[in-house]
Design a protein around this motif. Structure first.
Motif, mmCIF file in Angstrom:
data_model
loop_
_atom_site.group_PDB
_atom_site.id
_atom_site.type_symbol
_atom_site.label_atom_id
_atom_site.label_comp_id
_atom_site.label_asym_id
_atom_site.label_seq_id
_atom_site.Cartn_x
_atom_site.Cartn_y
_atom_site.Cartn_z
ATOM 1 N N LEU A 210 51.652 118.979 5.839
ATOM 2 C CA LEU A 210 51.805 120.021 6.856
ATOM 3 C C LEU A 210 52.653 121.180 6.360
ATOM 4 C CD1 LEU A 210 52.633 117.696 9.895
ATOM 5 C CD2 LEU A 210 50.388 118.644 9.335
ATOM 6 N N THR A 211 52.234 122.409 6.694
ATOM 7 C CA THR A 211 53.086 123.574 6.500
ATOM 8 C C THR A 211 54.095 123.614 7.646
ATOM 9 O OG1 THR A 211 51.670 125.032 7.807
ATOM 10 C CG2 THR A 211 51.136 124.808 5.448
ATOM 11 N N ARG A 212 54.973 124.610 7.620
ATOM 12 C CA ARG A 212 55.933 124.763 8.729
ATOM 13 C C ARG A 212 55.205 124.913 10.058
ATOM 14 N NH1 ARG A 212 61.216 126.720 7.435
ATOM 15 N NH2 ARG A 212 61.165 127.934 9.347
ATOM 16 N N GLU A 213 54.124 125.733 10.047
ATOM 17 C CA GLU A 213 53.350 125.915 11.270
ATOM 18 C C GLU A 213 52.626 124.623 11.649
ATOM 19 O OE1 GLU A 213 51.524 127.563 14.643
ATOM 20 O OE2 GLU A 213 53.342 128.052 13.503
ATOM 21 N N GLY A 214 52.149 123.891 10.651
ATOM 22 C CA GLY A 214 51.499 122.618 10.924
ATOM 23 C C GLY A 214 52.447 121.629 11.573
ATOM 24 N N VAL A 215 53.702 121.596 11.099
ATOM 25 C CA VAL A 215 54.722 120.739 11.699
ATOM 26 C C VAL A 215 54.935 121.125 13.152
ATOM 27 C CG1 VAL A 215 57.179 120.174 11.693
ATOM 28 C CG2 VAL A 215 55.898 120.174 9.547
ATOM 29 N N ARG A 216 55.069 122.431 13.394
ATOM 30 C CA ARG A 216 55.321 122.915 14.756
ATOM 31 C C ARG A 216 54.179 122.518 15.690
ATOM 32 N NH1 ARG A 216 54.588 127.192 18.230
ATOM 33 N NH2 ARG A 216 52.940 128.070 16.919
ATOM 34 N N GLN A 217 52.938 122.674 15.231
ATOM 35 C CA GLN A 217 51.787 122.349 16.067
ATOM 36 C C GLN A 217 51.685 120.846 16.329
ATOM 37 O OE1 GLN A 217 49.521 124.282 17.530
ATOM 38 N NE2 GLN A 217 49.957 126.289 16.657
ATOM 39 N N CYS A 218 51.897 120.043 15.292
ATOM 40 C CA CYS A 218 51.751 118.591 15.446
ATOM 41 C C CYS A 218 52.856 117.991 16.307
ATOM 42 C CB CYS A 218 51.720 117.911 14.075
ATOM 43 S SG CYS A 218 50.171 118.224 13.179
ATOM 44 N N LEU A 219 54.028 118.635 16.324
ATOM 45 C CA LEU A 219 55.104 118.162 17.191
ATOM 46 C C LEU A 219 54.772 118.368 18.672
ATOM 47 C CD1 LEU A 219 58.302 119.300 15.242
ATOM 48 C CD2 LEU A 219 57.500 116.959 15.601
ATOM 49 N N SER A 220 53.740 119.201 18.945
ATOM 50 C CA SER A 220 53.307 119.424 20.326
ATOM 51 C C SER A 220 52.201 118.469 20.744
ATOM 52 C CB SER A 220 52.811 120.876 20.485
ATOM 53 O OG SER A 220 53.835 121.794 20.179
ATOM 54 N N GLU A 221 51.744 117.624 19.809
ATOM 55 C CA GLU A 221 50.684 116.662 20.113
ATOM 56 C C GLU A 221 51.297 115.288 20.387
ATOM 57 O OE1 GLU A 221 47.448 117.119 20.443
ATOM 58 O OE2 GLU A 221 47.591 119.268 20.033
ATOM 59 N N PRO A 222 51.173 114.765 21.623
ATOM 60 C CA PRO A 222 51.816 113.487 21.963
ATOM 61 C C PRO A 222 51.437 112.339 21.035
ATOM 62 C CG PRO A 222 50.960 114.578 23.932
ATOM 63 C CD PRO A 222 50.461 115.359 22.765
ATOM 64 N N ASN A 223 50.196 112.321 20.541
ATOM 65 C CA ASN A 223 49.746 111.209 19.701
ATOM 66 C C ASN A 223 50.266 111.293 18.267
ATOM 67 O OD1 ASN A 223 48.246 110.148 21.832
ATOM 68 N ND2 ASN A 223 46.443 111.341 21.306
ATOM 69 N N LEU A 224 50.767 112.468 17.865
ATOM 70 C CA LEU A 224 51.207 112.668 16.481
ATOM 71 C C LEU A 224 52.701 112.924 16.362
ATOM 72 C CD1 LEU A 224 48.322 115.001 15.211
ATOM 73 C CD2 LEU A 224 48.529 112.531 14.896
ATOM 74 N N GLU A 225 53.320 113.307 17.459
ATOM 75 C CA GLU A 225 54.715 113.761 17.436
ATOM 76 C C GLU A 225 55.644 112.802 16.705
ATOM 77 O OE1 GLU A 225 58.214 114.828 20.693
ATOM 78 O OE2 GLU A 225 56.284 113.998 21.343
ATOM 79 N N LYS A 226 55.562 111.505 17.012
ATOM 80 C CA LYS A 226 56.495 110.539 16.432
ATOM 81 C C LYS A 226 56.229 110.287 14.946
ATOM 82 C CE LYS A 226 57.342 108.052 20.777
ATOM 83 N NZ LYS A 226 57.253 106.739 21.477
ATOM 84 N N ALA A 227 55.033 110.630 14.483
ATOM 85 C CA ALA A 227 54.681 110.344 13.091
ATOM 86 C C ALA A 227 55.009 111.499 12.147
ATOM 87 C CB ALA A 227 53.192 110.006 12.985
ATOM 88 N N VAL A 228 55.420 112.646 12.691
ATOM 89 C CA VAL A 228 55.716 113.812 11.850
ATOM 90 C C VAL A 228 57.049 113.607 11.127
ATOM 91 C CG1 VAL A 228 56.206 116.292 11.823
ATOM 92 C CG2 VAL A 228 54.402 115.385 13.313
ATOM 93 N N VAL A 229 57.017 113.728 9.804
ATOM 94 C CA VAL A 229 58.231 113.647 8.974
ATOM 95 C C VAL A 229 58.498 115.038 8.416
ATOM 96 C CG1 VAL A 229 59.319 112.602 6.956
ATOM 97 C CG2 VAL A 229 57.737 111.249 8.366
ATOM 98 N N ARG A 230 59.669 115.602 8.729
ATOM 99 C CA ARG A 230 59.994 116.966 8.315
ATOM 100 C C ARG A 230 60.867 116.986 7.078
ATOM 101 N NH1 ARG A 230 61.744 119.436 14.119
ATOM 102 N NH2 ARG A 230 62.317 117.268 14.457
ATOM 103 N N SER A 231 60.605 117.946 6.207
ATOM 104 C CA SER A 231 61.414 118.166 5.019
ATOM 105 C C SER A 231 62.458 119.236 5.316
ATOM 106 C CB SER A 231 60.529 118.592 3.841
ATOM 107 O OG SER A 231 59.504 117.645 3.619
ATOM 108 N N SER A 232 63.401 119.409 4.386
ATOM 109 C CA SER A 232 64.492 120.364 4.595
ATOM 110 C C SER A 232 63.995 121.801 4.672
ATOM 111 C CB SER A 232 65.525 120.231 3.468
ATOM 112 O OG SER A 232 64.903 120.435 2.210
ATOM 113 N N ASP A 233 62.843 122.103 4.030
ATOM 114 C CA ASP A 233 62.313 123.473 4.055
ATOM 115 C C ASP A 233 61.411 123.738 5.257
ATOM 116 O OD1 ASP A 233 60.161 121.928 3.409
ATOM 117 O OD2 ASP A 233 59.583 123.052 1.613
ATOM 118 N N GLY A 234 61.286 122.776 6.168
ATOM 119 C CA GLY A 234 60.489 122.975 7.381
ATOM 120 C C GLY A 234 59.072 122.449 7.284
ATOM 121 N N THR A 235 58.588 122.178 6.077
ATOM 122 C CA THR A 235 57.266 121.568 5.933
ATOM 123 C C THR A 235 57.381 120.077 6.237
ATOM 124 O OG1 THR A 235 57.569 121.137 3.567
ATOM 125 C CG2 THR A 235 56.636 123.282 4.189
ATOM 126 N N GLY A 236 56.282 119.358 6.101
ATOM 127 C CA GLY A 236 56.357 117.930 6.385
ATOM 128 C C GLY A 236 55.042 117.233 6.121
#
Length: 316
Positions: free
Chosen positions: A236-262
């Motif tokens: 995920l890019t930074r925008e991809g992280v932001r979008q996926c954090l808004s999806e209930p089915n994916l939110e808990k599975a998102v792992v973020r890096s220090s630069d905002g990607t994940g």
């Protein structure tokens, strides 16, 4: 103590007790039996169904009634109720829509002027917004009744493959994003499926099953276990992280890096690939699917189909 307050106290007392004698009320409230009889006549005139039984073992009985005794609310409690009503304002269909409007109006009419101003302000400046759906859900109340009665149903359900008949045991229903959903046990296969209630064309009660092993709350809180597990890995890019954090089915599975990607790494059900492919296709370059290969092929097909609709224009 005022007569009105005494009447309310006695009303609450006899509504809870159901069967009583005038002497019991006289003793508990420290008043005369004659005064008790006068109060009971007043309550009867107000509509409370009281039946008098004559004889040595006689007394009074409050007949079964669908009317509840009056409840006293503080100003803050009344405003809190309207706050709760606001959360349902944007749903087109509700199981008790008419009753809610009646309750809201009765409560509003009983408020003092200052409390009414608070409610008016609340309704003007605070909202729990959901998309205002135009889709009708005519069987919503019928489904709720079947759930409460723990009934098994034969439903006519519309899906991508057309209208089919399914034998189900509903375990509850919930609202999300302006729509109503019914998780139910598909009886022939003993597997819980999720149905959109607006897509149910008809229901027919087939049986009652009071021994249901799971309810909605347990289902919502249970750990997700895919029937056909397959590994999902997405960068995920930074925008991809932001979008996926808004999806209930994916939110808990998102792992973020220090630069905002994940990235996302999780097990999903193979049957969900078509559903999840639309999400990652929409995210485009902001979500690069690495696994599974089946999902990559689905996204490639969607891109190919879209290009076929919009072919490249050549200069003439």
């Amino acid at each position: 103590m005022s007569k009105a307050k005494r009447l309310i106290d006695i009303l609450l007392y006899i509504s809870a007790k159901k069967k009583f004698t005038a002497q019991e009320i006289a003793d508990d409230f420290n008043i005369s039996v004659r005064t008790v009889h006068r109060y009971l006549l007043d309550l009867s005139d107000m509509g409370l169904p009281i039946y008098a039984e004559q004889g040595r073992n006689g007394g009074y009985t409050v007949l079964s009634s669908t009317l509840l005794p009056p409840i006293l609310f503080t100003e803050e409690e009344a405003v809190a109720i309207f706050f709760a009503f606001q959360s349902l304002h944007y749903y087109r269909d509700l199981p008790f829509n008419t009753e809610m409007k009646s309750v809201s109006q009765k409560l509003y009419d009983s408020l003092q002027q200052e409390a009414k101003k608070k409610v008016d302000t609340l309704q003007s400046y605070i909202a729990f917004w959901n998309p205002k759906r135009t889709i009708e859900t005519p069987l919503l109340t019928d489904v709720l009744e079947a759930i409460i009665n723990q009934e098994q149903l034969h439903i006519q359900y519309e899906s991508k493959s057309g209208i089919t008949t399914k034998h189900v045991q509903p375990i509850g229903m919930y609202a999300h994003d302006g729509l109503w959903y019914m998780p139910a046990l598909h009886v022939p296969f003993e597997k819980i499926l999720l149905f959109r209630i607006d897509r149910i064309h008809s229901i027919e009660v087939s049986d009652k099953n009071p021994d249901s092993t799971i309810n909605l709350q347990q289902w919502l809180e249970s750990d997700y276990e895919p029937q056909q597990p397959i590994r999902l890995y997405v960068e995920l890019t930074r925008e991809g992280v932001r979008q996926c954090l808004s999806e209930p089915n994916l939110e808990k599975a998102v792992v973020r890096s220090s630069d905002g990607t994940g990235f996302i790494e999780m097990m999903i059900d193979k049957g969900e690939l078509h559903f999840i492919s639309s999400l990652f296709f929409r995210l485009g370059q902001h979500a690069i699917v690495k696994e599974p290969q089946e999902l990559i092929q689905l996204i490639r097909k969607q891109a190919h189909d879209l290009l076929a609709i919009y072919p490249e224009q050549r200069d003439i």
